[in-house]
Write an enzyme that holds these catalytic residues in place. Sequence first.
Site, PDB file in Angstrom:
ATOM      1  N   ASN A 145      -9.927   2.070   1.060  1.00 44.80           N
ATOM      2  CA  ASN A 145      -9.354   1.949  -0.287  1.00 44.80           C
ATOM      3  C   ASN A 145      -9.356   0.499  -0.799  1.00 44.80           C
ATOM      4  O   ASN A 145      -9.635   0.246  -1.974  1.00 44.80           O
ATOM      5  CB  ASN A 145      -7.938   2.540  -0.332  1.00 44.80           C
ATOM      6  CG  ASN A 145      -6.976   1.870   0.625  1.00 44.80           C
ATOM      7  OD1 ASN A 145      -7.358   1.357   1.671  1.00 44.80           O
ATOM      8  ND2 ASN A 145      -5.699   1.877   0.271  1.00 44.80           N
ATOM      9  N   GLU A 241      -0.624  -0.566  10.088  1.00 40.70           N
ATOM     10  CA  GLU A 241      -0.137  -0.355   8.718  1.00 40.70           C
ATOM     11  C   GLU A 241      -0.661   0.997   8.291  1.00 40.70           C
ATOM     12  O   GLU A 241      -1.853   1.178   8.056  1.00 40.70           O
ATOM     13  CB  GLU A 241      -0.633  -1.479   7.803  1.00 40.70           C
ATOM     14  CG  GLU A 241       0.131  -1.553   6.491  1.00 40.70           C
ATOM     15  CD  GLU A 241      -0.492  -0.699   5.405  1.00 40.70           C
ATOM     16  OE1 GLU A 241       0.009   0.444   5.214  1.00 40.70           O
ATOM     17  OE2 GLU A 241      -1.435  -1.152   4.773  1.00 40.70           O
ATOM     18  N   CYS A 275      -1.850   2.800  -0.265  1.00 40.08           N
ATOM     19  CA  CYS A 275      -0.845   3.256   0.695  1.00 40.08           C
ATOM     20  C   CYS A 275       0.558   3.111   0.145  1.00 40.08           C
ATOM     21  O   CYS A 275       1.442   3.912   0.443  1.00 40.08           O
ATOM     22  CB  CYS A 275      -0.991   2.500   2.008  1.00 40.08           C
ATOM     23  SG  CYS A 275      -0.777   0.712   1.857  1.00 40.08           S
ATOM     24  N   GLU A 449       2.758  -7.544   8.434  1.00 34.58           N
ATOM     25  CA  GLU A 449       1.671  -8.339   7.898  1.00 34.58           C
ATOM     26  C   GLU A 449       2.230  -9.284   6.836  1.00 34.58           C
ATOM     27  O   GLU A 449       3.250  -9.012   6.225  1.00 34.58           O
ATOM     28  CB  GLU A 449       0.581  -7.444   7.304  1.00 34.58           C
ATOM     29  CG  GLU A 449      -0.098  -6.578   8.371  1.00 34.58           C
ATOM     30  CD  GLU A 449      -1.343  -5.890   7.881  1.00 34.58           C
ATOM     31  OE1 GLU A 449      -2.442  -6.291   8.319  1.00 34.58           O
ATOM     32  OE2 GLU A 449      -1.238  -4.946   7.075  1.00 34.58           O
TER      33      GLU A 449
END
Length: 486
Positions: A145, A241, A275, A449
């Site tokens: 994505n 993630e 996401c 992150e």
Amino acid sequence: MGTFTMTIDGRGVGSARHLDVIDPATEQVCGQAPDCSPEQLDEALEAAATAFRGWSALDGEYRAKSLVAAADTLERETEELAALLTAEQGKPLGQARTEIASAVRWLRYFAGFRPGREVVQDDEVASVEVVRRPLGVVGAITPWNFPISLAFWKIAPALAAGNAVVVKPSPYTPLTTLRVGELLRGVLPDGVLSVVSGGDALGARLTRHPVPRKISFTGSTATGRKVFAAAADDLKRVTLELGGNDPAIVLDDADVAAIAPRLFLTSFANSGQVCVAVKRVYAPRRLYAELVDALVEQASAVRMGDGRDPGNLLGPVNNRPQLDRVSDLVADAVSRGAVAAAGGSRLDRDGYFYAPTVLAGAEDGMAVVDEEQFGPALPVVAYDDVDEVLERANASHFGLAGSVWGTDVERAARIAGRLEVGTSWVNAHMALAPHIPFAGARWSGIGTENGRWGFEEFTQLKVEYVAGGRRRGTAEISNQSGPRAG
């Protein structure tokens, strides 16, 4: 667009077999990527292990200059990279440019970081320092994505910390990442950044390989479980993630006309393939019809089509399996009583286009509400009581992010504080930056992150204890290095 090469030990490397990459706007092949063999993966990882020893020993200032040089190179090649990204991923060209710019921004931000030292004791008994050291070789597995920006969420801090990185992009979108590897040959020392391409089996081999000491993965929860299990055999460090099912709670004092455009954009950005996008909206019953109408107005006005047309805000779904999933989720919701107040079907044209869909009458228990749809379909769910809706919003395996919308900001902030997620926003959603940590709760991930916290995920903590006497003086308490904001 031709065939691209992998980058292994600073060289362009082809393969005996190739993967066709499909342009989601046309359903035609737009390029080919090498299918990395097990022997080539071994070569890439061995070269990375060798390069790590020299890279980690270099002065931090040299590494910083190298990252800035990499940023400058990508910035100069923005137009080429953006066109390639649009062809393989489908997002509009302007958004592809923004994605390349985000990679540049992350490189420049993390160029300012150094592994730090912190003095935690310095007296007549002992001098004790906590040191951050690089881990070694990092395997980075990236999604389709945002293949470039999410790659550099990993590459930039990992390299700044002194690690070497081997990147494996999604087989749906490998071309731009391969091209980045080609462009950065000679900008970064040989072997410091390698790019290999292939299918899911390559990702599994990278995860199980004995060389990497850390795997950083972004993708689905189902695949993240497999990565976690495979990494456990060698006790590798992991950052995962994973998916999200982000709720947006609209309060009864919200200004519907003001928030509807922002809710729409943060739900349908990248055609919903984010996401951390809004995946379900909870609206108070007295504002429900007004909000649905406002979202339908947005969906009806937005232009969807080939990302190379500058008038299009939304592009296609990236791949056929994801298109089928969105179609199935919408059909299931409609069969159970929801109404497609906008959209509800594929566009009658070539390409993986699904009309921007607003589902009125959606309810908890429908798969499109309970699961991550990852596409241009938004369920709107009615509620009567704030405590009840918080309980419903939190009744999810996911916990990536969520938002609360209302004019009384203090009240909205109190309610947002009760969301069981990694990030909560008030009157905003998808507000991300390199200096802000990003982490998921529950099934949405492990590790962090971005920011200092993400940087430290690419380091090993070491304690250095020297008995007897003061070495530095109690005034020097810490030396944590890094920029304050991005």
